[in-house]
Design a protein around this motif. Sequence first.
Motif, PDB file in Angstrom:
ATOM      1  N   GLU A 271       7.727   3.260 -10.101  1.00  0.00           N
ATOM      2  CA  GLU A 271       8.244   4.327  -9.237  1.00  0.00           C
ATOM      3  C   GLU A 271       9.515   4.916  -9.832  1.00  0.00           C
ATOM      4  OE1 GLU A 271       7.253   1.347  -8.144  1.00  0.00           O
ATOM      5  OE2 GLU A 271       5.858   1.678  -6.492  1.00  0.00           O
TER       6      GLU A 271
ATOM      7  N   ASP B 146       3.491  10.753  -6.137  1.00  0.00           N
ATOM      8  CA  ASP B 146       4.562  11.207  -7.029  1.00  0.00           C
ATOM      9  C   ASP B 146       4.045  11.470  -8.442  1.00  0.00           C
ATOM     10  OD1 ASP B 146       6.481  11.232  -5.070  1.00  0.00           O
ATOM     11  OD2 ASP B 146       7.368   9.304  -5.626  1.00  0.00           O
TER      12      ASP B 146
ATOM     13  N   TYR C 242       0.831  -1.206   0.000  1.00  0.00           N
ATOM     14  CA  TYR C 242       0.000   0.000   0.000  1.00  0.00           C
ATOM     15  C   TYR C 242       0.860   1.249   0.000  1.00  0.00           C
ATOM     16  CZ  TYR C 242      -3.335   3.533   1.464  1.00  0.00           C
ATOM     17  OH  TYR C 242      -4.087   4.660   1.547  1.00  0.00           O
ATOM     18  N   ASP C 243       1.902   1.240   0.829  1.00  0.00           N
ATOM     19  CA  ASP C 243       2.777   2.408   0.896  1.00  0.00           C
ATOM     20  C   ASP C 243       3.387   2.689  -0.475  1.00  0.00           C
ATOM     21  OD1 ASP C 243       4.330   4.502   2.145  1.00  0.00           O
ATOM     22  OD2 ASP C 243       6.036   3.152   1.939  1.00  0.00           O
ATOM     23  N   SER C 244       3.790   1.657  -1.173  1.00  0.00           N
ATOM     24  CA  SER C 244       4.391   1.832  -2.489  1.00  0.00           C
ATOM     25  C   SER C 244       3.388   2.428  -3.476  1.00  0.00           C
ATOM     26  CB  SER C 244       4.904   0.486  -3.000  1.00  0.00           C
ATOM     27  OG  SER C 244       5.409   0.623  -4.302  1.00  0.00           O
ATOM     28  N   TRP C 245       2.158   1.931  -3.483  1.00  0.00           N
ATOM     29  CA  TRP C 245       1.135   2.451  -4.391  1.00  0.00           C
ATOM     30  C   TRP C 245       0.736   3.866  -4.020  1.00  0.00           C
ATOM     31  CZ3 TRP C 245       0.069   0.809  -8.998  1.00  0.00           C
ATOM     32  CH2 TRP C 245       0.364  -0.512  -9.333  1.00  0.00           C
ATOM     33  N   LEU C 246       0.663   4.135  -2.731  1.00  0.00           N
ATOM     34  CA  LEU C 246       0.324   5.487  -2.292  1.00  0.00           C
ATOM     35  C   LEU C 246       1.417   6.466  -2.713  1.00  0.00           C
ATOM     36  CD1 LEU C 246      -1.509   7.435  -0.755  1.00  0.00           C
ATOM     37  CD2 LEU C 246      -0.296   6.783   1.334  1.00  0.00           C
ATOM     38  N   ARG C 247       2.648   6.079  -2.493  1.00  0.00           N
ATOM     39  CA  ARG C 247       3.771   6.941  -2.880  1.00  0.00           C
ATOM     40  C   ARG C 247       3.795   7.154  -4.396  1.00  0.00           C
ATOM     41  NH1 ARG C 247       7.576   5.132   0.214  1.00  0.00           N
ATOM     42  NH2 ARG C 247       7.955   3.271  -1.031  1.00  0.00           N
TER      43      ARG C 247
END
Length: 86
Positions: A66, A11, A2-7
């Motif tokens: 990312e 971005d 989730y953190d990766s998708w949110l970031r």
Amino acid sequence: MYDSWLRLGLDTVRLGLEAQTVVALRLAKLSLGGSAAQAEAERMVIEKMEAAAEAAITLAAGGSPERVVRDYRRKVRANAHRLSRG
């Protein structure tokens, strides 16, 4: 995850906002016409083609979305800096 998708989402939004700054600066330069405007138009097209190819290569080589967004943001910030000086 989730953190990766949110970031990535944040971005991507930042990239969109930063790109709008570059669009405005480029439109201002292009509106003046002349050889500087012609050079900027050519540079813009070349940069977009190179950036798309680099993104495809990054992803094909197993790179992350990312990384692609981070690379685009770096290029957009460099363009904003270059265009705002002139």
